[in-house]
Design a protein around this motif. Structure first.
Motif, PDB file in Angstrom:
ATOM      1  N   PHE A   9       0.829  -1.209   0.000  1.00 52.38           N
ATOM      2  CA  PHE A   9       0.000   0.000   0.000  1.00 52.38           C
ATOM      3  C   PHE A   9       0.860   1.253   0.000  1.00 52.38           C
ATOM      4  CE2 PHE A   9      -3.750  -2.440   1.920  1.00 52.38           C
ATOM      5  CZ  PHE A   9      -4.356  -2.535   0.689  1.00 52.38           C
ATOM      6  N   ALA A  10       1.966   1.222   0.755  1.00 53.47           N
ATOM      7  CA  ALA A  10       2.857   2.382   0.774  1.00 53.47           C
ATOM      8  C   ALA A  10       3.472   2.616  -0.601  1.00 53.47           C
ATOM      9  CB  ALA A  10       3.953   2.173   1.820  1.00 53.47           C
ATOM     10  N   VAL A  11       3.823   1.534  -1.292  1.00 53.92           N
ATOM     11  CA  VAL A  11       4.432   1.678  -2.614  1.00 53.92           C
ATOM     12  C   VAL A  11       3.395   2.132  -3.643  1.00 53.92           C
ATOM     13  CG1 VAL A  11       5.700   0.470  -4.416  1.00 53.92           C
ATOM     14  CG2 VAL A  11       6.163  -0.057  -2.035  1.00 53.92           C
ATOM     15  N   TYR A  12       2.139   1.670  -3.516  1.00 55.20           N
ATOM     16  CA  TYR A  12       1.090   2.145  -4.429  1.00 55.20           C
ATOM     17  C   TYR A  12       0.954   3.664  -4.343  1.00 55.20           C
ATOM     18  CZ  TYR A  12      -0.440  -2.776  -4.341  1.00 55.20           C
ATOM     19  OH  TYR A  12      -0.503  -4.140  -4.420  1.00 55.20           O
ATOM     20  N   ILE A  13       0.887   4.171  -3.123  1.00 54.67           N
ATOM     21  CA  ILE A  13       0.749   5.621  -2.937  1.00 54.67           C
ATOM     22  C   ILE A  13       1.999   6.335  -3.423  1.00 54.67           C
ATOM     23  CG2 ILE A  13       0.340   7.444  -1.246  1.00 54.67           C
ATOM     24  CD1 ILE A  13      -1.061   5.341   0.493  1.00 54.67           C
ATOM     25  N   LEU A  14       3.147   5.725  -3.179  1.00 54.92           N
ATOM     26  CA  LEU A  14       4.409   6.330  -3.599  1.00 54.92           C
ATOM     27  C   LEU A  14       4.456   6.497  -5.114  1.00 54.92           C
ATOM     28  CD1 LEU A  14       6.979   7.195  -2.043  1.00 54.92           C
ATOM     29  CD2 LEU A  14       7.973   4.987  -2.617  1.00 54.92           C
ATOM     30  N   SER A  15       3.885   5.540  -5.837  1.00 56.97           N
ATOM     31  CA  SER A  15       3.887   5.608  -7.307  1.00 56.97           C
ATOM     32  C   SER A  15       3.073   6.789  -7.824  1.00 56.97           C
ATOM     33  CB  SER A  15       3.335   4.309  -7.895  1.00 56.97           C
ATOM     34  OG  SER A  15       4.091   3.202  -7.474  1.00 56.97           O
ATOM     35  N   THR A  16       2.033   7.170  -7.105  1.00 52.59           N
ATOM     36  CA  THR A  16       1.160   8.265  -7.534  1.00 52.59           C
ATOM     37  C   THR A  16       1.407   9.540  -6.731  1.00 52.59           C
ATOM     38  OG1 THR A  16      -0.562   7.491  -6.001  1.00 52.59           O
ATOM     39  CG2 THR A  16      -0.645   6.681  -8.251  1.00 52.59           C
ATOM     40  N   LEU A  17       2.586   9.650  -6.138  1.00 53.82           N
ATOM     41  CA  LEU A  17       2.864  10.781  -5.258  1.00 53.82           C
ATOM     42  C   LEU A  17       2.861  12.103  -6.013  1.00 53.82           C
ATOM     43  CD1 LEU A  17       3.543  11.307  -2.290  1.00 53.82           C
ATOM     44  CD2 LEU A  17       5.945  11.209  -2.893  1.00 53.82           C
ATOM     45  N   TYR A  18       3.337  12.083  -7.261  1.00 58.58           N
ATOM     46  CA  TYR A  18       3.358  13.298  -8.070  1.00 58.58           C
ATOM     47  C   TYR A  18       1.999  13.428  -8.759  1.00 58.58           C
ATOM     48  CZ  TYR A  18       8.360  13.706  -7.275  1.00 58.58           C
ATOM     49  OH  TYR A  18       9.586  13.856  -6.701  1.00 58.58           O
ATOM     50  N   ARG A  19       1.064  14.007  -8.056  1.00 57.21           N
ATOM     51  CA  ARG A  19      -0.332  14.017  -8.496  1.00 57.21           C
ATOM     52  C   ARG A  19      -0.531  14.788  -9.792  1.00 57.21           C
ATOM     53  NH1 ARG A  19      -0.701  14.734  -2.910  1.00 57.21           N
ATOM     54  NH2 ARG A  19      -0.796  16.988  -3.155  1.00 57.21           N
ATOM     55  N   ASN A  20       0.335  15.758 -10.094  1.00 55.15           N
ATOM     56  CA  ASN A  20       0.192  16.546 -11.315  1.00 55.15           C
ATOM     57  C   ASN A  20       0.737  15.836 -12.543  1.00 55.15           C
ATOM     58  OD1 ASN A  20      -0.935  18.626  -9.825  1.00 55.15           O
ATOM     59  ND2 ASN A  20       1.051  19.561  -9.392  1.00 55.15           N
ATOM     60  N   SER A  21       1.352  14.690 -12.345  1.00 53.44           N
ATOM     61  CA  SER A  21       1.915  13.941 -13.456  1.00 53.44           C
ATOM     62  C   SER A  21       0.920  12.881 -13.914  1.00 53.44           C
ATOM     63  CB  SER A  21       3.238  13.286 -13.043  1.00 53.44           C
ATOM     64  OG  SER A  21       3.701  12.419 -14.043  1.00 53.44           O
ATOM     65  N   GLU A  22       0.498  12.978 -15.159  1.00 49.60           N
ATOM     66  CA  GLU A  22      -0.456  12.013 -15.704  1.00 49.60           C
ATOM     67  C   GLU A  22       0.161  10.622 -15.813  1.00 49.60           C
ATOM     68  OE1 GLU A  22      -3.096  11.341 -19.783  1.00 49.60           O
ATOM     69  OE2 GLU A  22      -2.248  13.312 -19.307  1.00 49.60           O
ATOM     70  N   SER A  23       1.431  10.559 -16.201  1.00 51.57           N
ATOM     71  CA  SER A  23       2.095   9.261 -16.340  1.00 51.57           C
ATOM     72  C   SER A  23       2.272   8.582 -14.990  1.00 51.57           C
ATOM     73  CB  SER A  23       3.453   9.442 -17.018  1.00 51.57           C
ATOM     74  OG  SER A  23       4.303  10.270 -16.240  1.00 51.57           O
ATOM     75  N   ALA A  24       2.594   9.357 -13.941  1.00 54.59           N
ATOM     76  CA  ALA A  24       2.757   8.781 -12.607  1.00 54.59           C
ATOM     77  C   ALA A  24       1.427   8.240 -12.087  1.00 54.59           C
ATOM     78  CB  ALA A  24       3.317   9.827 -11.648  1.00 54.59           C
ATOM     79  N   THR A  25       0.350   8.954 -12.347  1.00 52.63           N
ATOM     80  CA  THR A  25      -0.969   8.476 -11.927  1.00 52.63           C
ATOM     81  C   THR A  25      -1.333   7.182 -12.645  1.00 52.63           C
ATOM     82  OG1 THR A  25      -1.657  10.779 -11.569  1.00 52.63           O
ATOM     83  CG2 THR A  25      -3.387   9.117 -11.697  1.00 52.63           C
ATOM     84  N   SER A  26      -1.048   7.130 -13.948  1.00 55.20           N
ATOM     85  CA  SER A  26      -1.310   5.917 -14.716  1.00 55.20           C
ATOM     86  C   SER A  26      -0.488   4.744 -14.192  1.00 55.20           C
ATOM     87  CB  SER A  26      -0.997   6.168 -16.193  1.00 55.20           C
ATOM     88  OG  SER A  26      -1.069   4.977 -16.939  1.00 55.20           O
ATOM     89  N   ALA A  27       0.783   4.992 -13.873  1.00 55.43           N
ATOM     90  CA  ALA A  27       1.646   3.937 -13.349  1.00 55.43           C
ATOM     91  C   ALA A  27       1.153   3.434 -12.002  1.00 55.43           C
ATOM     92  CB  ALA A  27       3.081   4.461 -13.226  1.00 55.43           C
ATOM     93  N   GLY A  28       0.756   4.361 -11.142  1.00 51.58           N
ATOM     94  CA  GLY A  28       0.262   3.965  -9.826  1.00 51.58           C
ATOM     95  C   GLY A  28      -1.010   3.146  -9.913  1.00 51.58           C
ATOM     96  N   LEU A  29      -1.919   3.520 -10.821  1.00 55.10           N
ATOM     97  CA  LEU A  29      -3.165   2.775 -10.974  1.00 55.10           C
ATOM     98  C   LEU A  29      -2.897   1.366 -11.501  1.00 55.10           C
ATOM     99  CD1 LEU A  29      -6.238   2.755 -10.870  1.00 55.10           C
ATOM    100  CD2 LEU A  29      -6.264   3.711 -13.188  1.00 55.10           C
ATOM    101  N   LYS A  30      -2.024   1.264 -12.489  1.00 52.92           N
ATOM    102  CA  LYS A  30      -1.689  -0.068 -13.037  1.00 52.92           C
ATOM    103  C   LYS A  30      -1.015  -0.927 -11.973  1.00 52.92           C
ATOM    104  CE  LYS A  30      -0.353  -0.140 -17.208  1.00 52.92           C
ATOM    105  NZ  LYS A  30       0.393   0.034 -18.470  1.00 52.92           N
ATOM    106  N   TYR A  31      -0.122  -0.333 -11.215  1.00 53.94           N
ATOM    107  CA  TYR A  31       0.566  -1.073 -10.152  1.00 53.94           C
ATOM    108  C   TYR A  31      -0.408  -1.524  -9.076  1.00 53.94           C
ATOM    109  CZ  TYR A  31       4.420  -2.169  -6.948  1.00 53.94           C
ATOM    110  OH  TYR A  31       5.303  -2.805  -6.116  1.00 53.94           O
ATOM    111  N   PHE A  32      -1.357  -0.661  -8.755  1.00 51.76           N
ATOM    112  CA  PHE A  32      -2.350  -0.999  -7.732  1.00 51.76           C
ATOM    113  C   PHE A  32      -3.230  -2.162  -8.179  1.00 51.76           C
ATOM    114  CE2 PHE A  32      -6.775  -0.346  -6.306  1.00 51.76           C
ATOM    115  CZ  PHE A  32      -6.608  -0.626  -4.954  1.00 51.76           C
TER     116      PHE A  32
END
Length: 553
Positions: A142-165
């Motif tokens: 769970f900590a790593v899922y949130i860490l992946s989407t930490l840069y909320r303004n980045s569309e690619s980071a959000t996509s990566a976090g969702l796929k990882y989750f």
């Protein structure tokens, strides 16, 4: 120690009078000190005389052993090194506005999530119960899922976090399903009790159910470490996540999961030789009469995954043009060597397994620290319009391998350090990576795994080509005139250049350098990789003792 520290940091963040007044760099330094101190406490615990046979704590939920303590210390040291890399770069002629605009405003959350993930990893390697195992892996994940989407303004980071989750949740479902099957057939959750039941049970149905449960658990863990053919999520997530997050994704979760798999697999195989002659039928829906070897099926699962990881990680990596996707496939290939050493399950192979994990961690950490440093130095343009900052790319991640062109001529030290890391990954003697591959392949040949040994040698030779391609680009001189004409922008290697633009806007290169601690960490790791051959006894004897401790307990 870590739990109390996390509560303290959360309390400080929640105090209204301190909110916004405590500098983020202070949280980072405090978290680093906490991890180092926790490592010192774990090191002191190694002097407990009875730890050789293991110490059960919290009513048997956790089992502290020599290998769990050693790896816990290693995790704390690596975690503190990653947090140190979070330090702000050193700027020359930079404005306060640019500092505020720079993308390091999430330092407090970053440090806190690193602490949560670290405590989950340290609990997982000591887990001796299905319940504590599942809670520990979820705390880490769970900590790593949130860490992946930490840069909320980045569309690619959000996509990566969702796929990882989503895919991480699928892996957790496999683990939970396997745990449920084991409890259904045994009525137990304590792993030691399950091992004892396997060794004395005369019922093929019970053994069949427990074996099937462990197969699902191992499949879930292989998905989490991105072992082929369950690897598809890794290249996308690694490439889309910020480099600071990718460092953590590619190192820390893998260490804890692989060590836990090691402890479970060695215990299962130690009680299962009497079951090798038992043929069981796995009943899956309407499919009946499928013959297998029960517990031994896990070994074949690891070998198949190892072979796929070696082949896919090497062959697909040849076609990559993005640096983090290439390193993701490189990681998959390394996982193949690690799983091969684990599947062999001899004293020498387990020794090489532990050594390979340490080597892989140090080399990957240094590689990503260098990528961060090159990103700070290369991507240092700021755009002003009528004297107002409107955009900046300082600290922007390196994406393409072609961006490394000419680095040797602008920064030879970083270029040489990256070259050493890449050669070590390729298994070039006499660097650290060569010995890790040599130990794994030697143990495979000694145990009669000739096909896997030949496959490992071939993929090592083939994978060297894409490492050498990066090295060639690093040492290729950049054509400045071509860059100006074709790309239409000021190349990053020219400092302090301004070009007039439309609407009174101009692009400025700002001199950026990495911090002293960052450079010290890179230099220390590079020298360790380069000069390991002159003093190998400390690390080799440590891994040998850990291997012996597993087989003598």
């Amino acid at each position: 120690m870590l739990f109390i520290s996390i509560l303290f940091l959360i309390m400080v963040m929640a105090i209204p009078s301190l909110k916004g007044r405590v500098p983020p760099i202070l949280f980072q330094r405090l978290s680093t000190i906490i991890l180092i101190y926790a490592g010192a406490l774990s090191l002191n615990a190694l002097y407990i005389q009875s730890i050789g046979s293991g110490i059960g704590i919290y009513s048997g939920l956790f089992h502290v052993t020599l290998i769990s303590q050693f790896i816990e210390i290693f995790i704390y040291i690596i975690g503190s090194a990653i947090l140190i890399a979070r330090a702000l770069p050193v700027y020359v002629k930079i404005t306060e506005t640019l500092k505020k605009e720079f993308s390091y405003k999430y330092s407090i959350e970053y440090s806190l999530l690193i602490m949560f993930s670290t405590i989950g990893a340290s609990l997982l390697i000591s887990s001796s119960n299905l319940i504590s195992m599942y809670l520990s892996i979820e705390l880490q994940s769970f900590a790593v899922y949130i860490l992946s989407t930490l840069y909320r303004n980045s569309e690619s980071a959000t996509s990566a976090g969702l796929k990882y989750f989503l895919l991480g949740s699928l892996a957790s479902c496999f683990i939970l399903l396997g745990s449920g099957l084991i409890y259904t057939f045994s009525g137990l959750t304590n792993l030691e009790s399950i091992y004892n039941l396997i060794s004395v049970s005369q019922s093929s149905n019970i053994i069949q159910g427990i074996a099937l449960g462990f197969i699902f658990i191992f499949a879930g863990f292989l998905l989490k470490v991105a072992a082929a053919p369950l690897h598809n999520w890794a290249p996308d997530v690694y490439d889309d996540s910020p480099t600071l997050v990718t460092i953590w994704l590619t190192i820390m979760p893998k260490i804890s999961i692989l060590i836990f798999i090691l402890e479970v697999f060695t215990q299962i195989t130690s009680v299962s030789p009497i079951l090798e002659s038992i043929e069981i039928s796995l009943v899956l829906g309407s499919l009946e009469g499928m013959q297998g070897l029960g517990i031994n099926t896990i070994k074949y699962l690891l070998l198949i995954s190892s072979l796929f990881s070696l082949i896919i990680g090497t062959v697909v990596g040849l076609a990559q043009i993005r640096i983090k996707r290439l390193l993701a496939y490189s990681t998959i290939s390394h996982i193949g060597f690690i799983l091969l050493a684990l599947a062999i399950n001899s004293k020498q192979s387990i020794d090489s397994f532990i050594f390979y994990i340490i080597q892989y961690t140090l080399t990957n950490l240094n590689t990503f620290l260098i990528l961060l440093a090159i990103g700070y130095i290369l991507n240092n343009k700021t755009i002003y319009k009528k004297g107002v900052l409107i955009a900046t790319n300082i600290g922007k991640d390196i994406k393409y391998i072609s961006e490394f062109k000419g680095i040797f001529f602008s920064n030879p030290i970083l270029s040489i350090s990256l070259t050493i890391c890449l050669l070590s990954m390729a298994g070039t003697p006499p660097l650290l990576g060569f010995f890790s591959k040599q130990f794994v392949l030697y143990s495979a040949i000694e145990s009669g795994y000739y096909f896997m040994s030949i496959s490992g040698i071939l993929v090592s030779i083939i994978s060297a080509s894409y490492y050498l391609r990066i090295i060639r680009i690093l040492h290729t001189e950049i054509d400045l005139n071509k860059s100006l004409n074709d790309m239409g922008e000021v190349p990053a290697s020219l400092p302090d250049i301004q070009s007039s633009g439309q609407g009174n806007s101009h692009l400025t290169n700002t001199k950026v350098g990495i911090s002293n601690i960052h450079s010290l960490t890179i230099s220390s790791l590079t020298l360790l990789i380069l000069f390991f051959i002159f003093k190998p006894s400390i690390l080799l004897k440590s891994t040998q003792l850990l291997s012996l401790s597993i087989f003598t307990n």
